[in-house]
Scaffold this active site. Structure first.
Site, PDB file in Angstrom:
ATOM      1  N   GLU A 188      -6.093 -10.338  -2.565  1.00 49.80           N
ATOM      2  CA  GLU A 188      -7.151 -10.326  -1.168  1.00 49.80           C
ATOM      3  C   GLU A 188      -8.590 -10.191  -1.673  1.00 49.80           C
ATOM      4  O   GLU A 188      -9.124  -9.441  -1.088  1.00 49.80           O
ATOM      5  CB  GLU A 188      -6.539  -9.175   0.046  1.00 49.80           C
ATOM      6  CG  GLU A 188      -5.069  -9.046  -0.343  1.00 49.80           C
ATOM      7  CD  GLU A 188      -4.689  -8.112   1.033  1.00 49.80           C
ATOM      8  OE1 GLU A 188      -5.091  -7.265   1.929  1.00 49.80           O
ATOM      9  OE2 GLU A 188      -3.638  -7.696   1.674  1.00 49.80           O
ATOM     10  N   GLU A 209       0.945  -1.238   0.664  1.00 54.95           N
ATOM     11  CA  GLU A 209      -0.099  -0.060  -0.065  1.00 54.95           C
ATOM     12  C   GLU A 209       1.287   1.122   0.196  1.00 54.95           C
ATOM     13  O   GLU A 209      -0.012   2.354   0.811  1.00 54.95           O
ATOM     14  CB  GLU A 209      -0.792   0.041   1.420  1.00 54.95           C
ATOM     15  CG  GLU A 209      -2.055  -1.134   0.683  1.00 54.95           C
ATOM     16  CD  GLU A 209      -2.906  -1.228   2.076  1.00 54.95           C
ATOM     17  OE1 GLU A 209      -2.683  -0.527   3.148  1.00 54.95           O
ATOM     18  OE2 GLU A 209      -3.662  -2.412   2.507  1.00 54.95           O
TER      19      GLU A 209
HETATM   20  C1  XIL Z   1      -6.243  -6.415   7.244  1.00 54.19           C
HETATM   21  C2  XIL Z   1      -6.702  -7.716   8.125  1.00 54.19           C
HETATM   22  O1  XIL Z   1      -7.541  -8.466   7.752  1.00 54.19           O
HETATM   23  C3  XIL Z   1      -7.266  -7.612   9.664  1.00 54.19           C
HETATM   24  O2  XIL Z   1      -6.797  -8.989  10.139  1.00 54.19           O
HETATM   25  C4  XIL Z   1      -5.779  -6.794  10.538  1.00 54.19           C
HETATM   26  O3  XIL Z   1      -6.672  -6.240  11.593  1.00 54.19           O
HETATM   27  C5  XIL Z   1      -5.467  -5.567   9.672  1.00 54.19           C
HETATM   28  O4  XIL Z   1      -5.413  -5.682   8.238  1.00 54.19           O
HETATM   29  N1  XIL Z   1      -5.255  -4.449   3.579  1.00 54.19           N
HETATM   30  C6  XIL Z   1      -3.866  -5.589   3.909  1.00 54.19           C
HETATM   31  C7  XIL Z   1      -4.096  -6.479   4.598  1.00 54.19           C
HETATM   32  O5  XIL Z   1      -2.888  -5.452   2.689  1.00 54.19           O
HETATM   33  O6  XIL Z   1      -3.159  -6.330   5.743  1.00 54.19           O
HETATM   34  C8  XIL Z   1      -5.585  -5.897   5.737  1.00 54.19           C
HETATM   35  O7  XIL Z   1      -5.274  -6.954   6.253  1.00 54.19           O
HETATM   36  C9  XIL Z   1      -6.273  -5.344   4.764  1.00 54.19           C
HETATM   37  C10 XIL Z   1      -6.582  -4.301   3.285  1.00 54.19           C
END
Ligand code: XIL
Length: 354
Positions: free
Chosen positions: A264, A158
């Site tokens: 994701e 990110e």
């Molecule tokens: C999220 C997780 O799902 C949660 O459990 C945590 O509390 C926060 O992060 N982008 C990402 C992930 O790269 O690491 C994030 O995951 C969701 C958004």
């Protein structure tokens, strides 16, 4: 064996129907002819947390349908780097051992993320070489630990501003300049000679401007000679995303010739407008988007299909059902419902292949 499996998969659909009733409109049960991982032409991943490994139903569903895992958060700096600067690998080690024991791929997430700036690094803010040394040492220690097991790393996560106007200000950038990105790739390669090294970000489908900024950064890092070797699109989507947006994003990312990871995937059913659209219609739109993502990846040359990872196994496992994202508690963003039954999105993932 096959017969037994088929029966269980079909039975799941019936349970899904029962589980939906009383909560929202019933959704037609989806019947899977075989495990998902056998029906898609790329590795199929799922986000996992250690606590879930104690649930035999979770493990059974996961290992039936998925060929790879990503630690959902337990390989992030918040878990791994203690306040005193020491390391704690207990939880990611358990996930890594689980992957190894079950023959699953291990996608490591994540080394450098603007959102996580541990106290041990904050104490070095402005310390010049000491900061740069600690940065390298962190990456060497963490990526080095899973060398040989990790198929890949999300090296920088990110980095692009939400509006696509530039790159995020963060502790890493303040101390190392934008070169923190290229450096992270060099250090990760030093730690692990074989892992695919990803740049990963979100909203690349809904914001072409952000996608362009992401691709410009990737090109800049490559021109600087850094060993970036994969591009990840998180694909946290919403049900009303325009058809075609996912395909356009996957195609654009693929233009650099690197492996692409839909890293994701989830499709939120919330719409911020009191969910006025009929739920069943939203569930169908969700399925279509999942189908589109799967098709877009399948259309790439085989060497560029790194994989597709879903951000949670059952709806109840999703981060969108936990604070602070839980909303009204009814979101159902992934492929299996709370009871572990396949949803239309699971069927859509395999598309016309069966
Ligand atoms: C999220 C997780 O799902 C949660 O459990 C945590 O509390 C926060 O992060 N982008 C990402 C992930 O790269 O690491 C994030 O995951 C969701 C958004």
């Amino acid at each position: 064996m096959t017969q037994k499996l088929d029966r269980r998969l079909a039975l799941g659909g019936a349970l899904a129907l029962a589980a939906c009733q009383g909560r929202a409109q019933a959704t037609a049960p989806a019947v899977l002819p075989a495990p998902l991982k056998t029906l898609v032409p790329f590795p199929l991943g799922c986000a996992v947390m250690t606590g879930q490994l104690d649930d035999p139903g979770f493990v059974q569903l996961l290992t039936t349908h998925f060929s790879q895992i990503t630690p959902e958060f337990e390989l992030k700096m918040e878990v791994v780097l203690r306040e005193d600067g020491g390391f704690d690998f207990a939880r990611p080690d358990r996930l890594a051992a689980f992957a190894r024991a079950n023959g699953l791929g291990f996608h490591a997430h994540t080394l450098v993320w603007y959102a996580e700036a541990a106290p041990a690094f904050q104490r070095l803010d402005g310390a010049g070489k000491a900061f740069a040394d600690a940065y390298r040492n962190y990456i060497l220690a963490v990526a080095g630990r899973y060398r040989g097991l990790a198929r890949a790393w999300d090296v920088v996560n990110e980095p692009v501003e939400d509006d696509g106007s530039g790159y995020r200000a963060c502790l890493w950038r303040r101390n190392l300049g934008l070169d923190y990105v290229a450096r992270a790739f060099h250090h990760a390669r030093e730690a692990d000679p074989h892992a695919v090294l990803f740049l990963n970000d979100y909203n690349l489908e809904s914001s072409p401007k952000k996608r362009l900024a992401f691709l410009r950064l990737a090109e800049k890092v490559l021109k600087a000679g850094a060993p970036l070797s994969g591009l990840g699109s998180q694909s946290h989507l919403r049900w009303d995303l325009a058809p075609g947006a996912v395909t356009a994003a996957v195609r654009d990312l693929a233009r650099l010739g690197l492996p692409v990871h839909i890293s994701e995937l989830d499709v939120s059913l919330q719409d911020g407008r009191f969910n006025q659209t009929n739920r069943q219609a939203r569930v169908q739109r969700q399925a279509r988007l999942v189908g589109e993502a799967s098709e877009a990846l399948a259309a790439l040359p085989a060497v560029q299909r790194y994989g597709l990872t879903v951000w949670g196994l059952r709806d109840g496992d999703s981060w969108l059902r936990r604070p602070p994202n839980a909303g009204d508690g009814t979101d159902a963003p992934v492929l299996f419902d709370d009871a572990g039954a396949a949803k239309p999105a699971a069927r859509a993932l395999i598309g016309a292949r069966v």
